[in-house]
Design a protein around this motif. Structure first.
Motif, PDB file in Angstrom:
ATOM      1  N   HIS A 149     -10.905  -5.938   8.188  1.00  0.00           N
ATOM      2  CA  HIS A 149      -9.793  -5.177   7.594  1.00  0.00           C
ATOM      3  C   HIS A 149     -10.313  -4.448   6.369  1.00  0.00           C
ATOM      4  O   HIS A 149     -11.109  -5.000   5.599  1.00  0.00           O
ATOM      5  CB  HIS A 149      -8.659  -6.125   7.200  1.00  0.00           C
ATOM      6  CG  HIS A 149      -7.458  -5.424   6.641  1.00  0.00           C
ATOM      7  ND1 HIS A 149      -6.602  -4.682   7.423  1.00  0.00           N
ATOM      8  CD2 HIS A 149      -6.978  -5.352   5.361  1.00  0.00           C
ATOM      9  CE1 HIS A 149      -5.634  -4.188   6.656  1.00  0.00           C
ATOM     10  NE2 HIS A 149      -5.849  -4.572   5.409  1.00  0.00           N
ATOM     11  N   ILE A 151      -9.229  -2.067   2.912  1.00  0.00           N
ATOM     12  CA  ILE A 151      -8.201  -1.591   1.989  1.00  0.00           C
ATOM     13  C   ILE A 151      -8.763  -0.387   1.246  1.00  0.00           C
ATOM     14  O   ILE A 151      -9.699  -0.512   0.443  1.00  0.00           O
ATOM     15  CB  ILE A 151      -7.784  -2.685   0.998  1.00  0.00           C
ATOM     16  CG1 ILE A 151      -7.288  -3.926   1.754  1.00  0.00           C
ATOM     17  CG2 ILE A 151      -6.701  -2.165   0.046  1.00  0.00           C
ATOM     18  CD1 ILE A 151      -7.136  -5.151   0.880  1.00  0.00           C
ATOM     19  N   ARG A 165     -12.233   5.995   3.508  1.00  0.00           N
ATOM     20  CA  ARG A 165     -11.512   6.244   4.765  1.00  0.00           C
ATOM     21  C   ARG A 165     -12.463   6.218   5.954  1.00  0.00           C
ATOM     22  O   ARG A 165     -12.106   5.751   7.038  1.00  0.00           O
ATOM     23  CB  ARG A 165     -10.751   7.574   4.667  1.00  0.00           C
ATOM     24  CG  ARG A 165      -9.562   7.508   3.710  1.00  0.00           C
ATOM     25  CD  ARG A 165      -8.689   8.744   3.792  1.00  0.00           C
ATOM     26  NE  ARG A 165      -9.275   9.886   3.117  1.00  0.00           N
ATOM     27  CZ  ARG A 165      -9.115  10.175   1.821  1.00  0.00           C
ATOM     28  NH1 ARG A 165      -8.399   9.372   1.048  1.00  0.00           N
ATOM     29  NH2 ARG A 165      -9.683  11.245   1.296  1.00  0.00           N
ATOM     30  N   ALA A 168     -13.111   2.629   6.569  1.00  0.00           N
ATOM     31  CA  ALA A 168     -11.918   2.007   7.154  1.00  0.00           C
ATOM     32  C   ALA A 168     -11.845   2.241   8.660  1.00  0.00           C
ATOM     33  O   ALA A 168     -11.388   1.372   9.413  1.00  0.00           O
ATOM     34  CB  ALA A 168     -10.661   2.541   6.478  1.00  0.00           C
ATOM     35  N   SER A 173      -8.672  -2.918  11.373  1.00  0.00           N
ATOM     36  CA  SER A 173      -7.395  -2.511  10.789  1.00  0.00           C
ATOM     37  C   SER A 173      -7.650  -2.035   9.366  1.00  0.00           C
ATOM     38  O   SER A 173      -8.712  -2.292   8.785  1.00  0.00           O
ATOM     39  CB  SER A 173      -6.397  -3.674  10.787  1.00  0.00           C
ATOM     40  OG  SER A 173      -6.892  -4.763  10.024  1.00  0.00           O
ATOM     41  N   SER A 174      -6.680  -1.332   8.817  1.00  0.00           N
ATOM     42  CA  SER A 174      -6.842  -0.835   7.452  1.00  0.00           C
ATOM     43  C   SER A 174      -5.482  -0.576   6.827  1.00  0.00           C
ATOM     44  O   SER A 174      -4.460  -0.528   7.518  1.00  0.00           O
ATOM     45  CB  SER A 174      -7.678   0.446   7.427  1.00  0.00           C
ATOM     46  OG  SER A 174      -7.004   1.494   8.106  1.00  0.00           O
ATOM     47  N   GLN A 175      -5.495  -0.415   5.522  1.00  0.00           N
ATOM     48  CA  GLN A 175      -4.306  -0.021   4.788  1.00  0.00           C
ATOM     49  C   GLN A 175      -4.746   0.819   3.606  1.00  0.00           C
ATOM     50  O   GLN A 175      -5.895   0.741   3.163  1.00  0.00           O
ATOM     51  CB  GLN A 175      -3.497  -1.233   4.328  1.00  0.00           C
ATOM     52  CG  GLN A 175      -4.184  -2.092   3.286  1.00  0.00           C
ATOM     53  CD  GLN A 175      -3.455  -3.395   3.031  1.00  0.00           C
ATOM     54  OE1 GLN A 175      -3.811  -4.419   3.609  1.00  0.00           O
ATOM     55  NE2 GLN A 175      -2.452  -3.371   2.158  1.00  0.00           N
ATOM     56  N   HIS A 176      -3.834   1.645   3.105  1.00  0.00           N
ATOM     57  CA  HIS A 176      -4.128   2.527   1.984  1.00  0.00           C
ATOM     58  C   HIS A 176      -3.202   2.153   0.827  1.00  0.00           C
ATOM     59  O   HIS A 176      -1.994   1.998   1.037  1.00  0.00           O
ATOM     60  CB  HIS A 176      -3.909   3.987   2.373  1.00  0.00           C
ATOM     61  CG  HIS A 176      -4.827   4.447   3.466  1.00  0.00           C
ATOM     62  ND1 HIS A 176      -5.760   5.437   3.287  1.00  0.00           N
ATOM     63  CD2 HIS A 176      -4.969   4.037   4.754  1.00  0.00           C
ATOM     64  CE1 HIS A 176      -6.431   5.624   4.414  1.00  0.00           C
ATOM     65  NE2 HIS A 176      -5.966   4.779   5.316  1.00  0.00           N
ATOM     66  N   ILE A 177      -3.769   2.027  -0.359  1.00  0.00           N
ATOM     67  CA  ILE A 177      -2.955   1.674  -1.519  1.00  0.00           C
ATOM     68  C   ILE A 177      -3.278   2.627  -2.674  1.00  0.00           C
ATOM     69  O   ILE A 177      -4.365   3.220  -2.717  1.00  0.00           O
ATOM     70  CB  ILE A 177      -3.178   0.214  -1.967  1.00  0.00           C
ATOM     71  CG1 ILE A 177      -4.620  -0.007  -2.443  1.00  0.00           C
ATOM     72  CG2 ILE A 177      -2.821  -0.751  -0.850  1.00  0.00           C
ATOM     73  CD1 ILE A 177      -4.865  -1.374  -3.063  1.00  0.00           C
ATOM     74  N   ALA A 194      -3.337  -9.340   1.773  1.00  0.00           N
ATOM     75  CA  ALA A 194      -4.146  -8.721   2.821  1.00  0.00           C
ATOM     76  C   ALA A 194      -5.219  -9.681   3.330  1.00  0.00           C
ATOM     77  O   ALA A 194      -5.516  -9.730   4.530  1.00  0.00           O
ATOM     78  CB  ALA A 194      -4.789  -7.443   2.287  1.00  0.00           C
TER      79      ALA A 194
END
Length: 197
Positions: A149, A151, A165, A168, A173-177, A194
Motif C-alpha cells: 500500500h 500513501i 504517484r 503508488a 493499493s494507494s491513497q492520496h493525502i 492505513a
C-alpha cells in the motif's frame, strides 16, 4: 514518535530500527534482523529512504510506503529521484564527508505541516547521510511478493508527489493525502489506520 504511539494504542508491537548506518545494505540488515525476531510476519512501514530499505526485507506480511521510494530490483533512490529531485537543491556537504540538509531548510522541506515543537524535535534527530547512501541498489525487491500500500503525500517538498504517484502505481493499493514529507508526525492517526488496513 507519534506514529509509534498511535500504533501501540491499537495493540501493535512496534520496533523502530535506527537507519542511516552507512549504506542501504547495512540498513536492510538491521531491519531484517528486527523482522526475523518477530513471532509472526510483520507489517513493514517505510518513509522516504526507508521505503528502499524495507523493499529488500523478507518475511513481511505486507508493506506500507508513505512519501517513500518503492524500488524494483536493480533500482536506487538516486536513480528514481533523478538529478532534479526536489531535495537536491538543499543538500550540502557535511564536515564528516557525507551530506546533510541545514536546519534552516529542513523545517520547510521535511516538516512544513508539523507543529513547531514536533518539527524542532525531528530536526534534532536528523543525522548526516553517508556519501552515496542514495545510490544503494535494491537487490531482491521482496516487497513485490506481499500485499503493498502506498500513501502519496501531495504537499511533499522533498520527494516529488509526481514520483510518489509513480511509486503508488506499483503497489496493490494507494491513497492520496494532503500532507508534507512527514505525515507520521503531522497525521499519525491517519498513517496508523492505513498500516492496520
Amino acid at each position: 514518535m507519534h506514529l509509534a504511539e498511535a500504533l501501540r494504542q491499537r495493540g501493535a508491537r512496534v520496533v523502530v530500527p535506527r537507519l542511516h548506518r552507512g549504506s542501504l545494505k547495512a540498513d536492510v540488515r538491521a531491519v531484517q534482523a528486527a523482522a526475523d525476531l518477530c513471532e509472526t510476519p510483520p507489517i513493514l512501514a517505510g518513509h522516504s529512504f526507508g521505503g528502499a530499505v524495507i523493499a529488500d526485507v523478507a518475511r513481511a506480511c505486507s508493506y506500507v510506503f508513505f512519501s517513500a521510494f518503492a524500488p524494483m530490483a536493480g533500482e536506487s533512490c538516486a536513480e528514481l529521484g533523478g538529478p532534479d529531485a526536489l531535495v537536491n537543491q538543499w543538500v550540502r556537504p557535511h564536515a564528516s564527508g557525507g551530506t546533510y540538509v541545514p536546519e534552516q531548510f529542513a523545517r520547510e522541506l521535511f516538516y512544513a505541516d508539523c507543529s513547531s515543537a514536533d518539527a524542532s524535535r525531528a530536526i534534532d534527530l536528523l543525522v548526516p547521510q553517508a556519501g552515496g547512501h542514495g545510490r544503494g541498489v535494491v537487490r531482491r525487491a521482496e516487497w513485490t511478493r506481499a500485499p503493498s500500500h502506498y500513501i502519496v503525500c501531495e504537499d511533499d517538498r522533498a520527494v516529488s508527489p509526481e514520483l510518489q504517484r509513480t511509486m503508488a502505481r506499483r503497489c496493490d493499493s494507494s491513497q492520496h493525502i494532503h500532507a508534507s514529507h512527514s505525515p507520521h508526525i503531522s497525521q499519525p492517526e491517519l498513517i496508523a489506520e492505513a498500516i492496520f488496513g
